[in-house]
Design a protein around this motif. Structure first.
Motif, PDB file in Angstrom:
ATOM      1  N   ALA A   4       0.839  -1.205   0.000  1.00  0.00           N
ATOM      2  CA  ALA A   4       0.000   0.000   0.000  1.00  0.00           C
ATOM      3  C   ALA A   4       0.870   1.249   0.000  1.00  0.00           C
ATOM      4  CB  ALA A   4      -0.931  -0.005   1.209  1.00  0.00           C
ATOM      5  N   GLY A   5       1.993   1.198   0.725  1.00  0.00           N
ATOM      6  CA  GLY A   5       2.906   2.332   0.721  1.00  0.00           C
ATOM      7  C   GLY A   5       3.486   2.605  -0.654  1.00  0.00           C
ATOM      8  N   CYS A   6       3.661   1.540  -1.438  1.00  0.00           N
ATOM      9  CA  CYS A   6       4.210   1.683  -2.797  1.00  0.00           C
ATOM     10  C   CYS A   6       3.197   2.262  -3.779  1.00  0.00           C
ATOM     11  CB  CYS A   6       4.712   0.323  -3.300  1.00  0.00           C
ATOM     12  SG  CYS A   6       6.139  -0.314  -2.378  1.00  0.00           S
ATOM     13  N   TRP A   7       1.990   2.544  -3.292  1.00  0.00           N
ATOM     14  CA  TRP A   7       0.964   3.184  -4.130  1.00  0.00           C
ATOM     15  C   TRP A   7       1.442   4.528  -4.688  1.00  0.00           C
ATOM     16  CZ3 TRP A   7      -0.158   7.423  -1.043  1.00  0.00           C
ATOM     17  CH2 TRP A   7      -1.141   8.312  -1.488  1.00  0.00           C
ATOM     18  N   ILE A   8       2.384   5.175  -4.007  1.00  0.00           N
ATOM     19  CA  ILE A   8       2.840   6.470  -4.514  1.00  0.00           C
ATOM     20  C   ILE A   8       3.614   6.347  -5.819  1.00  0.00           C
ATOM     21  CG2 ILE A   8       2.988   7.344  -2.152  1.00  0.00           C
ATOM     22  CD1 ILE A   8       6.013   7.473  -2.474  1.00  0.00           C
ATOM     23  N   LEU A   9       4.006   5.136  -6.187  1.00  0.00           N
ATOM     24  CA  LEU A   9       4.703   4.949  -7.466  1.00  0.00           C
ATOM     25  C   LEU A   9       3.780   5.242  -8.648  1.00  0.00           C
ATOM     26  CD1 LEU A   9       6.700   1.669  -6.684  1.00  0.00           C
ATOM     27  CD2 LEU A   9       7.543   4.033  -6.664  1.00  0.00           C
ATOM     28  N   PHE A  10       2.481   5.339  -8.390  1.00  0.00           N
ATOM     29  CA  PHE A  10       1.523   5.685  -9.445  1.00  0.00           C
ATOM     30  C   PHE A  10       1.372   7.194  -9.603  1.00  0.00           C
ATOM     31  CE2 PHE A  10       0.393   1.342  -8.459  1.00  0.00           C
ATOM     32  CZ  PHE A  10       0.019   0.799  -9.676  1.00  0.00           C
ATOM     33  N   TRP A  11       1.931   7.969  -8.701  1.00  0.00           N
ATOM     34  CA  TRP A  11       1.769   9.420  -8.776  1.00  0.00           C
ATOM     35  C   TRP A  11       2.184  10.025 -10.112  1.00  0.00           C
ATOM     36  CZ3 TRP A  11       3.698  11.498  -3.335  1.00  0.00           C
ATOM     37  CH2 TRP A  11       2.697  11.239  -2.388  1.00  0.00           C
ATOM     38  N   PRO A  12       3.326   9.606 -10.704  1.00  0.00           N
ATOM     39  CA  PRO A  12       3.722  10.232 -11.973  1.00  0.00           C
ATOM     40  C   PRO A  12       2.719  10.033 -13.107  1.00  0.00           C
ATOM     41  CG  PRO A  12       5.590   9.095 -10.977  1.00  0.00           C
ATOM     42  CD  PRO A  12       4.366   8.683 -10.213  1.00  0.00           C
ATOM     43  N   LEU A  13       1.783   9.090 -12.948  1.00  0.00           N
ATOM     44  CA  LEU A  13       0.788   8.854 -13.998  1.00  0.00           C
ATOM     45  C   LEU A  13      -0.294   9.924 -14.015  1.00  0.00           C
ATOM     46  CD1 LEU A  13       0.222   4.983 -13.726  1.00  0.00           C
ATOM     47  CD2 LEU A  13       1.909   6.227 -15.091  1.00  0.00           C
ATOM     48  N   PHE A  14      -0.389  10.720 -12.961  1.00  0.00           N
ATOM     49  CA  PHE A  14      -1.441  11.726 -12.870  1.00  0.00           C
ATOM     50  C   PHE A  14      -0.983  13.046 -13.484  1.00  0.00           C
ATOM     51  CE2 PHE A  14      -2.570   8.654  -9.667  1.00  0.00           C
ATOM     52  CZ  PHE A  14      -3.952   8.616  -9.725  1.00  0.00           C
ATOM     53  N   ASP A  15      -1.894  13.670 -14.209  1.00  0.00           N
ATOM     54  CA  ASP A  15      -1.637  14.956 -14.865  1.00  0.00           C
ATOM     55  C   ASP A  15      -2.058  16.081 -13.926  1.00  0.00           C
ATOM     56  OD1 ASP A  15      -1.541  17.222 -16.453  1.00  0.00           O
ATOM     57  OD2 ASP A  15      -2.329  16.217 -18.228  1.00  0.00           O
ATOM     58  N   VAL A  16      -1.079  16.829 -13.418  1.00  0.00           N
ATOM     59  CA  VAL A  16      -1.361  17.858 -12.414  1.00  0.00           C
ATOM     60  C   VAL A  16      -1.937  19.141 -12.996  1.00  0.00           C
ATOM     61  CG1 VAL A  16       0.376  16.962 -10.824  1.00  0.00           C
ATOM     62  CG2 VAL A  16       1.008  18.718 -12.480  1.00  0.00           C
ATOM     63  N   THR A  17      -2.107  19.206 -14.326  1.00  0.00           N
ATOM     64  CA  THR A  17      -2.709  20.401 -14.914  1.00  0.00           C
ATOM     65  C   THR A  17      -4.224  20.429 -14.725  1.00  0.00           C
ATOM     66  OG1 THR A  17      -2.959  19.365 -17.095  1.00  0.00           O
ATOM     67  CG2 THR A  17      -0.880  20.516 -16.649  1.00  0.00           C
ATOM     68  N   HIS A  18      -4.787  19.345 -14.216  1.00  0.00           N
ATOM     69  CA  HIS A  18      -6.231  19.273 -13.985  1.00  0.00           C
ATOM     70  C   HIS A  18      -6.473  18.906 -12.524  1.00  0.00           C
ATOM     71  CE1 HIS A  18     -10.448  17.871 -14.406  1.00  0.00           C
ATOM     72  NE2 HIS A  18     -10.484  18.702 -15.434  1.00  0.00           N
ATOM     73  N   TRP A  19      -7.495  19.511 -11.931  1.00  0.00           N
ATOM     74  CA  TRP A  19      -7.786  19.281 -10.513  1.00  0.00           C
ATOM     75  C   TRP A  19      -7.965  17.802 -10.180  1.00  0.00           C
ATOM     76  CZ3 TRP A  19     -12.041  16.537  -9.266  1.00  0.00           C
ATOM     77  CH2 TRP A  19     -13.068  16.464 -10.211  1.00  0.00           C
ATOM     78  N   SER A  20      -8.306  16.993 -11.155  1.00  0.00           N
ATOM     79  CA  SER A  20      -8.605  15.582 -10.900  1.00  0.00           C
ATOM     80  C   SER A  20      -7.385  14.753 -10.550  1.00  0.00           C
ATOM     81  CB  SER A  20      -9.318  14.968 -12.108  1.00  0.00           C
ATOM     82  OG  SER A  20      -8.536  15.109 -13.279  1.00  0.00           O
ATOM     83  N   TRP A  21      -6.188  15.381 -10.487  1.00  0.00           N
ATOM     84  CA  TRP A  21      -5.022  14.621 -10.021  1.00  0.00           C
ATOM     85  C   TRP A  21      -5.259  14.137  -8.593  1.00  0.00           C
ATOM     86  CZ3 TRP A  21      -2.694  16.252  -5.583  1.00  0.00           C
ATOM     87  CH2 TRP A  21      -2.833  17.602  -5.218  1.00  0.00           C
ATOM     88  N   ARG A  22      -6.175  14.792  -7.897  1.00  0.00           N
ATOM     89  CA  ARG A  22      -6.494  14.386  -6.526  1.00  0.00           C
ATOM     90  C   ARG A  22      -7.187  13.031  -6.462  1.00  0.00           C
ATOM     91  NH1 ARG A  22      -7.069  19.803  -7.080  1.00  0.00           N
ATOM     92  NH2 ARG A  22      -5.953  21.141  -5.607  1.00  0.00           N
ATOM     93  N   LEU A  23      -7.553  12.508  -7.618  1.00  0.00           N
ATOM     94  CA  LEU A  23      -8.115  11.154  -7.645  1.00  0.00           C
ATOM     95  C   LEU A  23      -7.083  10.112  -7.242  1.00  0.00           C
ATOM     96  CD1 LEU A  23     -10.284  11.230 -10.907  1.00  0.00           C
ATOM     97  CD2 LEU A  23     -11.106  11.067  -8.543  1.00  0.00           C
ATOM     98  N   ASN A  24      -5.851  10.532  -7.063  1.00  0.00           N
ATOM     99  CA  ASN A  24      -4.837   9.584  -6.593  1.00  0.00           C
ATOM    100  C   ASN A  24      -5.198   9.042  -5.207  1.00  0.00           C
ATOM    101  OD1 ASN A  24      -2.802  10.687  -4.316  1.00  0.00           O
ATOM    102  ND2 ASN A  24      -3.457  12.424  -5.569  1.00  0.00           N
ATOM    103  N   ILE A  25      -6.070   9.761  -4.471  1.00  0.00           N
ATOM    104  CA  ILE A  25      -6.469   9.267  -3.149  1.00  0.00           C
ATOM    105  C   ILE A  25      -7.814   8.529  -3.210  1.00  0.00           C
ATOM    106  CG2 ILE A  25      -5.224  11.133  -1.996  1.00  0.00           C
ATOM    107  CD1 ILE A  25      -8.066  12.307  -1.332  1.00  0.00           C
ATOM    108  N   LEU A  26      -8.251   8.131  -4.395  1.00  0.00           N
ATOM    109  CA  LEU A  26      -9.520   7.409  -4.524  1.00  0.00           C
ATOM    110  C   LEU A  26      -9.541   6.159  -3.653  1.00  0.00           C
ATOM    111  CD1 LEU A  26     -12.256   6.850  -5.882  1.00  0.00           C
ATOM    112  CD2 LEU A  26     -10.988   5.685  -7.723  1.00  0.00           C
ATOM    113  N   VAL A  27      -8.494   5.336  -3.775  1.00  0.00           N
ATOM    114  CA  VAL A  27      -8.468   4.077  -3.019  1.00  0.00           C
ATOM    115  C   VAL A  27      -8.435   4.308  -1.505  1.00  0.00           C
ATOM    116  CG1 VAL A  27      -7.121   2.011  -2.529  1.00  0.00           C
ATOM    117  CG2 VAL A  27      -7.515   2.703  -4.885  1.00  0.00           C
ATOM    118  N   PRO A  28      -7.504   5.116  -0.978  1.00  0.00           N
ATOM    119  CA  PRO A  28      -7.516   5.313   0.487  1.00  0.00           C
ATOM    120  C   PRO A  28      -8.787   5.968   1.000  1.00  0.00           C
ATOM    121  CG  PRO A  28      -5.941   6.794  -0.573  1.00  0.00           C
ATOM    122  CD  PRO A  28      -6.345   5.785  -1.602  1.00  0.00           C
TER     123      PRO A  28
END
Length: 258
Positions: A68-92
């Motif tokens: 679960a801690g390694c979930w941050i390895l998915f961060w680079p897949l998110f596009d920070v130019t759109h507010w929806s990058w916050r969907l990275n916390i969908l699972v938690p």
């Protein structure tokens, strides 16, 4: 575009990809990747580690903890130019509600999540370590996204604190205990928390493409995490370890010096 699936594919394969996914759909797809990742981790923990290979609950719990801690390895897949990058916390976010419901309301000892994330199949255990961990994931995913501090916090709790109990359980011979804290071992604290934090921090910072901090600072972060974990009271280490590390980084700016 800053980050995102298209950028990741171009960087990892060297191919020029003309078709660019919209930032919103990019982030939805990236969030779905995290869902698949965590679901696969949960299934491996119960169906393979527990039922097929016969490992005990401590192993399966800590496997989930580390992965679960390694979930941050998915961060680079998110596009920070759109507010929806916050969907990275969908699972938690979903897991925090789920853990509260199953630990406090449903309270079924035979539930899938209780079986995979508790030591003794007690539903109330979901309200401590697992729930605290999801809170940290949400905190890092919204306020420390793609930062060195976020990488250090998740390495300390996800990797260091995750593997320490396993090392202590099977290889720990020199035991000690601080007031209010549980029994620890020197082997678990050093080879688990300290080396796990240092190695995990280096790994996360490198994989996220962030500037690497000097190894002297990584060692200091490892020492702080080790002391915090060793003195943490009872079931609150998932709160106290990142909190103490965060306060240390805040009040000792040189820890983040590149």
């Amino acid at each position: 575009m800053t980050g995102g699936l298209t950028y990741f594919l171009m960087e990892s394969t060297g191919l020029k990809i003309d078709s660019i996914i919209s930032p919103l759909w990019n982030n939805i797809l990236a969030a779905l990747c995290t869902v698949v990742y965590i679901k696969t981790t949960m299934d491996i923990s119960l169906l393979i580690l527990r039922k097929r290979l016969g490992f005990n609950a401590d192993i399966s719990r800590k496997f989930i903890h580390v992965m679960a801690g390694c979930w941050i390895l998915f961060w680079p897949l998110f596009d920070v130019t759109h507010w929806s990058w916050r969907l990275n916390i969908l699972v938690p976010s979903v897991m925090s509600v789920k853990l509260f419901y199953k630990g406090f309301v449903l309270a079924d000892p035979n539930d899938f999540d209780v079986q995979t994330m508790s030591r003794s199949s007690a539903p109330s255990e979901l309200l401590f370590g697992p729930l605290q961990f999801t809170f940290l994931m949400m905190y890092c995913g919204t306020t420390k996204f793609m930062t060195m501090e976020g990488a250090l916090l998740m390495a300390s709790l996800g990797i260091g604190d995750g593997i320490a109990p396993i090392i202590g359980r099977y290889y720990g011979h020199i035991k000690y205990r601080f007031p209010l804290g549980g029994e620890k071992s020197v082997e678990g604290s050093f080879f688990g928390v300290f080396l796990g934090t240092v190695g995990g921090s280096y790994f996360f910072i490198h994989m996220l493409g962030l500037p690497m901090i000097p190894y002297q600072n990584l060692i200091k972060v490892g020492i702080i995490s080790t002391i915090a974990e060793a003195t943490a009271p009872g079931n609150w280490d998932n709160i106290t370890v990142p909190l103490i590390l965060h306060l240390s980084i805040k009040h000792i700016p040189s820890l983040m010096t590149i």
